[in-house]
Scaffold this active site. Structure first.
Site, PDB file in Angstrom:
ATOM      1  N   LYS A 198       0.837  -1.213   0.000  1.00  0.00           N
ATOM      2  CA  LYS A 198       0.000   0.000   0.000  1.00  0.00           C
ATOM      3  C   LYS A 198       0.869   1.259   0.000  1.00  0.00           C
ATOM      4  O   LYS A 198       0.497   2.263  -0.601  1.00  0.00           O
ATOM      5  CB  LYS A 198      -0.976  -0.028   1.184  1.00  0.00           C
ATOM      6  CG  LYS A 198      -1.960  -1.169   1.061  1.00  0.00           C
ATOM      7  CD  LYS A 198      -3.045  -1.130   2.074  1.00  0.00           C
ATOM      8  CE  LYS A 198      -3.891  -2.385   1.992  1.00  0.00           C
ATOM      9  NZ  LYS A 198      -3.195  -3.608   2.459  1.00  0.00           N
ATOM     10  N   CYS A 321      -7.881  -7.250   6.113  1.00  0.00           N
ATOM     11  CA  CYS A 321      -8.219  -8.237   5.084  1.00  0.00           C
ATOM     12  C   CYS A 321      -8.942  -9.400   5.754  1.00  0.00           C
ATOM     13  O   CYS A 321      -8.562 -10.553   5.620  1.00  0.00           O
ATOM     14  CB  CYS A 321      -7.021  -8.669   4.253  1.00  0.00           C
ATOM     15  SG  CYS A 321      -5.522  -8.903   5.148  1.00  0.00           S
TER      16      CYS A 321
HETATM   17  C1  LIG Z   1      -1.799  -6.150   7.243  1.00  0.00           C
HETATM   18  S1  LIG Z   1      -0.129  -5.958   7.581  1.00  0.00           S
HETATM   19  C2  LIG Z   1       0.241  -4.473   6.736  1.00  0.00           C
HETATM   20  C3  LIG Z   1       0.332  -4.652   5.237  1.00  0.00           C
HETATM   21  C4  LIG Z   1       0.863  -3.417   4.537  1.00  0.00           C
HETATM   22  N1  LIG Z   1       0.074  -2.241   4.820  1.00  0.00           N
HETATM   23  C5  LIG Z   1       0.956  -3.616   3.053  1.00  0.00           C
HETATM   24  O1  LIG Z   1       0.108  -3.144   2.312  1.00  0.00           O
HETATM   25  O2  LIG Z   1       1.903  -4.274   2.619  1.00  0.00           O
HETATM   26  C6  LIG Z   1      -0.110  -5.424   9.240  1.00  0.00           C
HETATM   27  C7  LIG Z   1       1.248  -4.988   9.727  1.00  0.00           C
HETATM   28  O3  LIG Z   1       1.078  -4.455  11.045  1.00  0.00           O
HETATM   29  C8  LIG Z   1       2.304  -4.605  11.697  1.00  0.00           C
HETATM   30  N2  LIG Z   1       2.065  -4.383  13.135  1.00  0.00           N
HETATM   31  C9  LIG Z   1       1.601  -5.245  14.060  1.00  0.00           C
HETATM   32  N3  LIG Z   1       1.516  -4.650  15.259  1.00  0.00           N
HETATM   33  C10 LIG Z   1       1.926  -3.363  15.085  1.00  0.00           C
HETATM   34  C11 LIG Z   1       2.085  -2.250  15.946  1.00  0.00           C
HETATM   35  N4  LIG Z   1       1.779  -2.334  17.254  1.00  0.00           N
HETATM   36  N5  LIG Z   1       2.550  -1.106  15.431  1.00  0.00           N
HETATM   37  C12 LIG Z   1       2.856  -1.015  14.111  1.00  0.00           C
HETATM   38  N6  LIG Z   1       2.749  -2.035  13.258  1.00  0.00           N
HETATM   39  C13 LIG Z   1       2.278  -3.194  13.722  1.00  0.00           C
HETATM   40  C14 LIG Z   1       2.739  -6.004  11.320  1.00  0.00           C
HETATM   41  O4  LIG Z   1       4.122  -6.159  11.479  1.00  0.00           O
HETATM   42  C15 LIG Z   1       2.288  -6.085   9.864  1.00  0.00           C
HETATM   43  O5  LIG Z   1       3.359  -5.814   9.009  1.00  0.00           O
END
Ligand SMILES: C[S@@+](CC[C@H](N)C(=O)[O-])C[C@H]1O[C@@H](n2cnc3c(N)ncnc32)[C@H](O)[C@@H]1O
Length: 367
Positions: A198, A321
Site C-alpha cells: 500500500k 483483510c
Molecule cells: C496487514 S499488515 C500491513 C500490510 C501493509 N500495509 C501492506 O500493504 O503491505 C499489518 C502490519 O502491522 C504490523 N504491526 C503489528 N503490530 C503493530 C504495531 N503495534 N505497530 C505497528 N505495526 C504493527 C505487522 O508487522 C504487519 O506488518
C-alpha cells in the site's frame, strides 16, 4: 468454482489418508504420528463456518467458495518504471480495474475473490465543514486478467534503471489507498506499512509532500525497504520526502499528534484467505490463540493512535483483510466512541461517501 473447491478438498482428503497409511520408513511414521490432527487451516475454516454463517447468512456459502478458491492477483502498475508496462499487460488481455467503470462482469470477479474491508473517517476541524467528494487518484492503476481467466502474471522485469514494472497484490488492497484520497502536498502516515504494497500504491500518486512509513516489525520493515528500492527512484526516497520507522504504532499519539493530513491504519488481522490456505505462519495455530484473541484490542489501539496522529480536518482510513465484524465494524465504532469520550475528538465516518465513488469499480457488501 465449486468443482475447484471440491477437487482441493479431495486432494486434502487423499493427503490425509496417505498420512494415516502405515509406512515402512521410520522417519515417515514418526512424521505421521506427530502430524497435527487439527491443522490451523482446518481450525480457521471451522471458526469461519461458525461465525460467518451467522454474520453473512445466505451469502456465506458463495463467499466461502471464493475464499477457498485460487487467489487472483492484481498488478499495481509502477509509474516510476520506464517500460510501457500497461500496454504490455493490455496486450496480454489485462485491464486496469481502477479506471474501468462499466464492466460489471469484471468487477464481480474482483469482488467475490477479495475479502478486504476499509472505512474512512474525517477528524472534525474547527470549521466543521462537510466532507468534500472523494477524488480518486488517477495515478493508482491496477491491472487484472478478465473474468474466469486465472492466468498468472509473469514476474515483473527491471527496466533500464533496475526498477520493476509492477507489484503483485490482492486487487482489493488497492482500495484503501484510493479511499485515502491523497492530495497535492499532503503529509501522510502509513502506520502499519510492511511489506509495503500500500505504501507503493500511495507513492504512485506522486503528489505526497511527506510520507511517514512505520511498522513495528523490524524484519518486515527491512522487506519494505527492499520493496521501495526495487520500485522507486532514489530521489523519492530521501529524508526530505520519506521517513521509515519501526515504532509500536499504538504509541503514535504520544509521538506525533495532530500532524498528518492522511493516515492509513492497515492493521494486523486474521487475514482470512491466508489462514485458510497456508498452515505456516497461521494465526489459527494453537500457539497463537492468545495473539488472535487480542487482535481487536490491538486494532482498536492502532486506530485510536492513527486518529490522534491526524490533523484537524485530516482523514483516516482503517483497513483489514478479514470479513470479521469484530475486527471491522466493532473496532471502528469503539474507536469513534473512545475518541470522543477520552480525547474529545469528533469523527465523521465517510464509509458511504467512499463507496458511492468506488462501487462503480468493485462490488461491496455492507455489514
Ligand atoms: C496487514 S499488515 C500491513 C500490510 C501493509 N500495509 C501492506 O500493504 O503491505 C499489518 C502490519 O502491522 C504490523 N504491526 C503489528 N503490530 C503493530 C504495531 N503495534 N505497530 C505497528 N505495526 C504493527 C505487522 O508487522 C504487519 O506488518
Amino acid at each position: 468454482m465449486a468443482l475447484l473447491v471440491d477437487s482441493r478438498l479431495l486432494m486434502r482428503r487423499v493427503r490425509d489418508l496417505r498420512c494415516l497409511t502405515p509406512r515402512r520408513h521410520r522417519v515417515k511414521e514418526k512424521w505421521a504420528a506427530t502430524r497435527t490432527k487439527h491443522p490451523p487451516t482446518s481450525l480457521a475454516l471451522q471458526h469461519f463456518d461458525a461465525t460467518y454463517s451467522i454474520q453473512l447468512g445466505k451469502l456465506w456459502p458463495s463467499v466461502r467458495v471464493a475464499l477457498l478458491s485460487e487467489r487472483k492477483y492484481g498488478a499495481l502498475l509502477n509509474n516510476f518504471s520506464h517500460d510501457a508496462v500497461l500496454a504490455g499487460l493490455e496486450a496480454q488481455g489485462c485491464r486496469d480495474f481502477t479506471s474501468d467503470t462499466d464492466t460489471e462482469a469484471q468487477t464481480s470477479e474482483v469482488s467475490t475473490e477479495e475479502e478486504s474491508s476499509c472505512v474512512s473517517m474525517k477528524k472534525s476541524g474547527a470549521d466543521g465543514q462537510q466532507l468534500p467528494p472523494l477524488q480518486l487518484s488517477p495515478h493508482i492503476k491496477c491491472s487484472v486478467f478478465p473474468r474466469a481467466d486465472i492466468a498468472r502474471f509473469k514476474p515483473a522485469r527491471p527496466d533500464m534503471c533496475g526498477l520493476l514494472g509492477y507489484y503483485l497484490m490482492d486487487a482489493a488492497s488497492v482500495l484503501p489507498c484510493l479511499a485515502l484520497g491523497v492530495q497535492e502536498g499532503h503529509n501522510v502516515l502509513d502506520l502499519c506499512a510492511a511489506p509495503g504494497g500500500k505504501t507503493l500504491a500511495l507513492l504512485q500518486t506522486q503528489c505526497i509532500g511527506f510520507l511517514c512509513v512505520n511498522d513495528s516489525s523490524v524484519s518486515r520493515t527491512l522487506r519494505l525497504k527492499k520493496v521501495l528500492h526495487s520500485y522507486v527512484p532514489k530521489q523519492f526516497l530521501n529524508d526530505e520526502k520519506l521517513r521509515i520507522t519501526s515504532f509500536d504504532g499504538t504509541k503514535w499519539g504520544e509521538i506525533e499528534r495532530d500532524t498528518f493530513d492522511r493516515v492509513l491504519v492497515d492493521v494486523p488481522c486474521t487475514t482470512d484467505r491466508h489462514s485458510l490456505m497456508e498452515d505456516d505462519n497461521n494465526i489459527f495455530s494453537k500457539n497463537r490463540t492468545g495473539e488472535r484473541r487480542k487482535l481487536p484490542q490491538l486494532q482498536l489501539e492502532l486506530l485510536l493512535a492513527g486518529i490522534e496522529a491526524a490533523c484537524p480536518g485530516g482523514e483516516i482510513v482503517y483497513s483489514t483483510c478479514t470479513l470479521s465484524q469484530t475486527q471491522n465494524l466493532s473496532v471502528v465504532e469503539q474507536a469513534i466512541y473512545l475518541a470522543r469520550e477520552q480525547h474529545g475528538i469528533n469523527l465523521q465516518v465517510s464509509h458511504t461517501h467512499t463507496l458511492n465513488h468506488i462501487s462503480e469499480i468493485l462490488w461491496f457488501f455492507g455489514t
